[in-house]
Design an enzyme around this catalytic site. Structure first.
Site, mmCIF file in Angstrom:
data_model
loop_
_atom_site.group_PDB
_atom_site.id
_atom_site.type_symbol
_atom_site.label_atom_id
_atom_site.label_comp_id
_atom_site.label_asym_id
_atom_site.label_seq_id
_atom_site.Cartn_x
_atom_site.Cartn_y
_atom_site.Cartn_z
ATOM 1 C CG ASP A 199 -21.285 -17.447 53.207
ATOM 2 O OD1 ASP A 199 -22.236 -18.242 53.274
ATOM 3 O OD2 ASP A 199 -21.405 -16.293 52.782
ATOM 4 C CG HIS A 240 -25.376 -17.589 51.692
ATOM 5 N ND1 HIS A 240 -24.294 -16.841 52.096
ATOM 6 C CD2 HIS A 240 -26.414 -16.725 51.574
ATOM 7 C CE1 HIS A 240 -24.662 -15.571 52.217
ATOM 8 N NE2 HIS A 240 -25.948 -15.467 51.905
ATOM 9 C CB SER A 431 -25.875 -12.412 51.003
ATOM 10 O OG SER A 431 -26.146 -12.492 52.373
#
Length: 498
Positions: A199, A240, A431
């Site tokens: 990620d 994220h 996600s």
């Protein structure tokens, strides 16, 4: 060469994939149908195609037969064509290279050891790109020497479970929905289990994550080569990866929230650059590094840029898809379970038609994606493809879906988790759904360490809670046990630990 997902029998697909992955993992020569293999190829010579100045580009090159000798010939062909090797993976027969020779691909393709070659992006490599210039390129024969060594797992004794609610745990509707709250009464997971978060990096000193981040197994792959320095894998422009990591393994420590598996380890494998792109060279490095450092599970909450769908009828896209697939199948052959988000375009992945948003690094074009086009890594065989649900149990409006494509569902709307800077925030997307499945897989691996890779995924599917299609839905087709919206059903943490 790639064995991509179809709508046919899942059991048959995964058996075929497992066979390919095993052959790569064992170092056997991988044969392409219709290609003679009786005699070795001669040493690469200068290409017949004349060099022409062009933009600086990165390329993925696939070796026809996967072995060290053939890979070395391709590395030499790269040099002869005026390119530099960024990284070379003899174990999967993939070479990542860079060149400003406009005829580079055509030149390298003259080497008989080459199966295919393709540009990994449509925009030239910018001076700010981590791969720019390849200042210290690998010489032929040095493949893999710059990748970090395999790390030994922490074999510490699992801590006794003492369930005390963290301050914001009552806001985590998602944990109750999948049975994680009840599962924690049995176990919080084992320190022996490692989940690689491929990620945008993880804040290593976040108070709810620091105890569970495996620093030794973490790295940045932005340059196409694994860099294990601490600063390299810290988040820069995005929370994220930190949010994903919190859903998987935020610690039970009296602070903030609790993850699905709050006692397992996570590693940060950074593949998202500061512009938000996940280019193929970074993703391939990410899968290989995660495998090398002993990951049991990887979470992949992204699709590989610049194409939302990579198509077989385009030479560049087809070559890149083959290279990424080789890395994925290799990892699965080594016992890794790869979990991936289905995507947020509200598309039926089993019935694609038109893509108007790709490539996203230059000027998008409108093209047909009806056949031979796939979201990678989500649609690669063996990968657990995850759709998103809301707090009411419905499919999230943004979530992609598709009969025979979606494997399993998990909460992904309004998910509270950790963010960079030491705080907490709510996000929505597939996600956010994918790490719930990765976390449940980590609990399952903790209780049943004999399960690994594709076998671990099969148990996840068998334990999922069936969810029927909404009444009157024309988009959701199939029975409750396996339909277009929810696949095998909602992931179940409690069953995983019972």
């Amino acid at each position: 060469m790639s064995t991509l997902r179809t709508t046919s029998s899942r059991t048959r697909k995964r058996a075929l994939t497992a066979g390919l992955a095993l052959s790569i993992a064992l170092g056997a020569a991988v044969l392409v149908p219709g290609v003679a293999t009786a005699a070795p190829y001669p040493t690469a010579k200068a290409p017949a195609v004349e060099a022409t100045p062009g933009p600086l580009m990165n390329y993925a090159i696939n070796v026809r037969i996967v072995n060290r000798g053939q890979t070395l010939k391709v590395e030499r062909a790269v040099a002869a064509a005026g390119g530099s090797v960024i990284e070379s993976y003899a174990e999967i027969g993939v070479v990542i290279a860079q060149s400003d020779n406009a005829a580079f691909a055509a030149s390298v393709a003259t080497e008989k050891a080459v199966l295919s070659v393709g540009a990994t992006r449509t925009a030239p490599v910018a001076a700010t790109d981590p791969t720019y210039g390849v200042s210290d390129p690998l010489a032929p024969g040095e493949s893999g020497n710059r990748r970090s060594a395999n790390q030994t797992k922490d074999m510490g004794v699992e801590a006794e479970v003492n369930v005390v609610a963290d301050p914001s745990e009552n806001r985590q509707w998602d944990m109750a929905a999948i049975g994680a709250t009840a599962a924690h009464e049995i176990t919080d997971g084992s320190r022996d289990v490692l989940v690689a978060v491929i990620d945008s990096g993880i804040q290593g000193d976040h108070p709810d994550l620091a105890a569970n981040v495996d620093v030794a197994a973490s790295a940045s792959c932005l340059s196409g080569v694994a860099d294990s320095s601490y600063e390299s894998w810290q988040p820069t422009t995005s929370s994220h990866g930190t949010h994903v990591a919190g859903t998987i393994a935020a610690a039970r420590n009296g602070i903030g929230i609790v993850g699905v598996a709050p006692n397992v380890r996570v590693s940060a494998v950074k593949v998202v650059n500061d512009d938000g792109f996940i280019y193929p060279e970074a993703a391939i490095c990410g899968f290989m590094h995660a495998t090398e450092t002993g990951a049991d599970i990887t979470n992949n909450s992204y699709y590989i840029d610049p194409w939302e769908f990579w198509c077989d009828d385009n030479a560049d896209q087809s070559a890149v898809k083959t290279a990424v697939n080789r890395a994925v199948q290799y990892s699965q052959g080594k016992g890794v379970l790869n979990v991936a988000a289905a995507g947020n375009s509200a598309l039926d992945l089993a019935n694609k038609t038109v893509d108007s948003g790709s490539p996203n690094d230059t000027v998008p074009i409108t093209r047909s994606v009806a056949t031979g086009c796939h979201d990678i890594p989500a649609e690669l065989d063996g990968v657990v493809t995850v759709s998103s649900t809301t707090s009411t149990g419905a499919k999230s409006g943004f979530s992609n879906y598709g009969l025979g494509v979606i494997d399993i569902a998990a909460p992904g709307s309004s998910i509270l988790s950790t963010v960079a800077g030491g705080g907490y925030g709510t996000s929505s997307g597939t996600s956010m759904a994918s790490p719930h499945v990765a976390g449940v897989a980590a609990l399952l691996k903790s209780v049943h360490p004999e399960n690994s890779g594709l076998g671990l995924g099969q148990v996840l599917y068998a334990q999922a809670t069936d969810v029927a299609c909404p009444t009157g839905s024309a988009q959701c087709t199939g029975p409750a046990a396996n339909n277009a919206f929810f696949g095998e059903g909602l992931v179940n943490a409690l069953k995983a630990v019972q």
